[in-house]
Design a protein around this motif. Structure first.
Motif, PDB file in Angstrom:
ATOM      1  N   ALA A 130     -90.313 -42.162 -38.119  1.00  0.00           N
ATOM      2  CA  ALA A 130     -91.243 -41.206 -37.523  1.00  0.00           C
ATOM      3  C   ALA A 130     -90.500 -40.051 -36.866  1.00  0.00           C
ATOM      4  CB  ALA A 130     -92.128 -41.914 -36.497  1.00  0.00           C
ATOM      5  N   GLY A 131     -91.158 -38.910 -36.800  1.00  0.00           N
ATOM      6  CA  GLY A 131     -90.556 -37.736 -36.185  1.00  0.00           C
ATOM      7  C   GLY A 131     -91.616 -36.728 -35.808  1.00  0.00           C
ATOM      8  N   VAL A 132     -91.168 -35.577 -35.318  1.00  0.00           N
ATOM      9  CA  VAL A 132     -92.042 -34.468 -34.949  1.00  0.00           C
ATOM     10  C   VAL A 132     -91.501 -33.211 -35.593  1.00  0.00           C
ATOM     11  CG1 VAL A 132     -92.934 -33.051 -33.046  1.00  0.00           C
ATOM     12  CG2 VAL A 132     -92.703 -35.536 -32.755  1.00  0.00           C
ATOM     13  N   ARG A 133     -92.363 -32.414 -36.186  1.00  0.00           N
ATOM     14  CA  ARG A 133     -91.982 -31.128 -36.778  1.00  0.00           C
ATOM     15  C   ARG A 133     -92.650 -30.009 -35.991  1.00  0.00           C
ATOM     16  NH1 ARG A 133     -91.152 -29.657 -42.319  1.00  0.00           N
ATOM     17  NH2 ARG A 133     -90.661 -31.864 -42.636  1.00  0.00           N
ATOM     18  N   LEU A 175     -88.079 -26.579 -35.647  1.00  0.00           N
ATOM     19  CA  LEU A 175     -87.385 -27.733 -35.067  1.00  0.00           C
ATOM     20  C   LEU A 175     -87.895 -29.000 -35.725  1.00  0.00           C
ATOM     21  CD1 LEU A 175     -85.560 -29.027 -32.825  1.00  0.00           C
ATOM     22  CD2 LEU A 175     -87.593 -29.029 -31.356  1.00  0.00           C
ATOM     23  N   THR A 176     -86.984 -29.917 -36.016  1.00  0.00           N
ATOM     24  CA  THR A 176     -87.341 -31.248 -36.499  1.00  0.00           C
ATOM     25  C   THR A 176     -86.737 -32.284 -35.559  1.00  0.00           C
ATOM     26  OG1 THR A 176     -87.440 -30.542 -38.809  1.00  0.00           O
ATOM     27  CG2 THR A 176     -87.196 -32.896 -38.408  1.00  0.00           C
ATOM     28  N   ILE A 177     -87.581 -33.179 -35.061  1.00  0.00           N
ATOM     29  CA  ILE A 177     -87.149 -34.248 -34.161  1.00  0.00           C
ATOM     30  C   ILE A 177     -87.360 -35.568 -34.887  1.00  0.00           C
ATOM     31  CG2 ILE A 177     -87.443 -35.318 -31.890  1.00  0.00           C
ATOM     32  CD1 ILE A 177     -88.872 -32.707 -31.036  1.00  0.00           C
ATOM     33  N   THR A 198     -84.561 -25.435 -29.260  1.00  0.00           N
ATOM     34  CA  THR A 198     -83.169 -25.890 -29.336  1.00  0.00           C
ATOM     35  C   THR A 198     -83.037 -27.365 -29.666  1.00  0.00           C
ATOM     36  OG1 THR A 198     -83.016 -26.464 -26.980  1.00  0.00           O
ATOM     37  CG2 THR A 198     -82.564 -24.165 -27.594  1.00  0.00           C
ATOM     38  N   GLY A 199     -84.033 -28.176 -29.293  1.00  0.00           N
ATOM     39  CA  GLY A 199     -83.953 -29.611 -29.537  1.00  0.00           C
ATOM     40  C   GLY A 199     -83.180 -30.379 -28.481  1.00  0.00           C
TER      41      GLY A 199
END
Length: 346
Positions: free
Chosen positions: A204-207, A218-220, A256-257
């Motif tokens: 799972a992640g966040v875009r 940003l991709t988390i 920036t992440g």
């Protein structure tokens, strides 16, 4: 750090916050009002309005209430069940998502209503392959986005449309298996749950997308899921969910992440919302029995106030001034009552 629960920590944390009383061992919140038959509720951006949503065999029902009194100002009903709902920042327009079968096919549709009159303004058909489980307005109210999660090789997109005409502005691929979509308060970004492949496995992640170009900003990854934006649009709160690992809560800078804050909760615990000032988390167990809700200090991990129930409960939203929060209490098989209670405000 992993937090430890204890009565001493609980009492000390509560006494440190003005306006909070020490909860009893099996305390329940001080309810302000309830909405029987409704399944979930959220507050408007300015905190003056609460929206409670529910579904029965008769279809969907949406109630617009004054947040501090529960006074009912508008009811919207539909023979079609609601899969998600949102309110524009000016409280003038409400969006619901439905599965429209009038044509003989299932068309996932965004419906827009005028809150003052309840009049249907527009129905916007989308190309969604699965139910639209999350919907959100851009700050100016001119754009609406809805997301269907990926399931059985279908879905996994954010559908962005113009409110005034229904025209499609973008279809963004985010193959998450849970839907969550949120515009930043300044309107420059759109965040959604995502799924990334790491060492051959899906995580799972966040875009985060730029709304001027719809390019990825940003991709988390690392198992993170979206909770909410900070009010100044400079960061996103996420919850990190990985099998067999304590839940992690992170505040991540955009674009920036950089991780500004990080906290580990108990195993099998999650977070439904964060106060505007970032001080408190509304946490809850994600495995049965789901019979407690806790306000947790986001820095120390201390339990500030814990509430116990005799039935399963499901947390909702915290009001902008942090004085109210919503939750749904199970009243029977697939039956709920929405509660709005006083929280940790002054």
């Amino acid at each position: 750090m992993i937090r430890r629960r204890s009565i001493a920590v609980l009492i000390a944390a509560v006494m440190a916050l003005p306006g909070l009383s020490v909860p009893a061992a099996a305390a329940t919140p001080a309810d302000v009002w309830t909405a029987p038959g409704q399944s979930w509720a959220f507050f408007s951006e300015d905190g003056t309005v609460a929206v409670a949503v529910g579904n029965t065999s008769a279809g969907g029902r949406l109630e617009i209430r004054q947040s501090t009194t529960g006074s009912l100002t508008r009811v919207l009903t539909s023979p079609l069940k609601f899969t998600a709902a949102a309110l524009s920042a000016d409280n003038q327009t409400v969006a619901v998502t439905v599965n429209d079968t009038s044509s003989g096919l299932t068309v996932r549709t965004i419906r827009l209503y005028r809150t003052v009159t309840g009049a249907l303004l527009r129905s916007i058909p989308t190309s969604a392959g699965r139910d639209l489980d999350s919907v959100h307005f851009a700050p100016g109210g001119q754009t609406v986005a809805a997301m269907d999660a990926r399931s059985y090789e279908r879905g996994g997109h954010v559908h962005v449309h113009r409110v005034s005409t229904g025209a499609r502005l973008a279809t963004l691929t985010v193959p998450a298996t849970t839907a969550a979509v949120r515009f930043s308060p300044d309107g420059r970004f759109l965040a959604a749950n995502d799924r990334v492949i790491v060492d051959g496995r899906a995580v799972a992640g966040v875009r985060v997308f730029r709304t001027d170009t719809w390019a990825t900003a940003l991709t988390i990854g690392d198992g993170n899921l979206l909770i909410r934006w900070t009010p100044d649009s400079t960061g996103i709160w996420t919850r990190r969910i990985l099998p067999g690992v304590p839940t992690g809560v992170r505040l991540v800078s955009v674009p920036t992440g950089a991780v500004q804050r990080s906290l580990e909760l108990d195993l099998y615990e999650s977070v439904s919302d964060v106060t505007d000032d970032g001080a408190l988390l509304l946490t809850h167990p994600v495995v049965a029995p789901r019979r407690s809700l806790t306000f947790t200090d986001s820095v120390t991990g201390a339990d500030v106030a814990t509430y116990e129930f005799g039935h399963d409960v499901f947390p909702g939203d915290i009001s902008r001034d942090a004085t109210l929060f919503s939750y749904a209490r199970s009243t029977g098989p697939s039956a709920f009552t929405v509660h709005v209670a006083r929280s940790s405000g002054p």
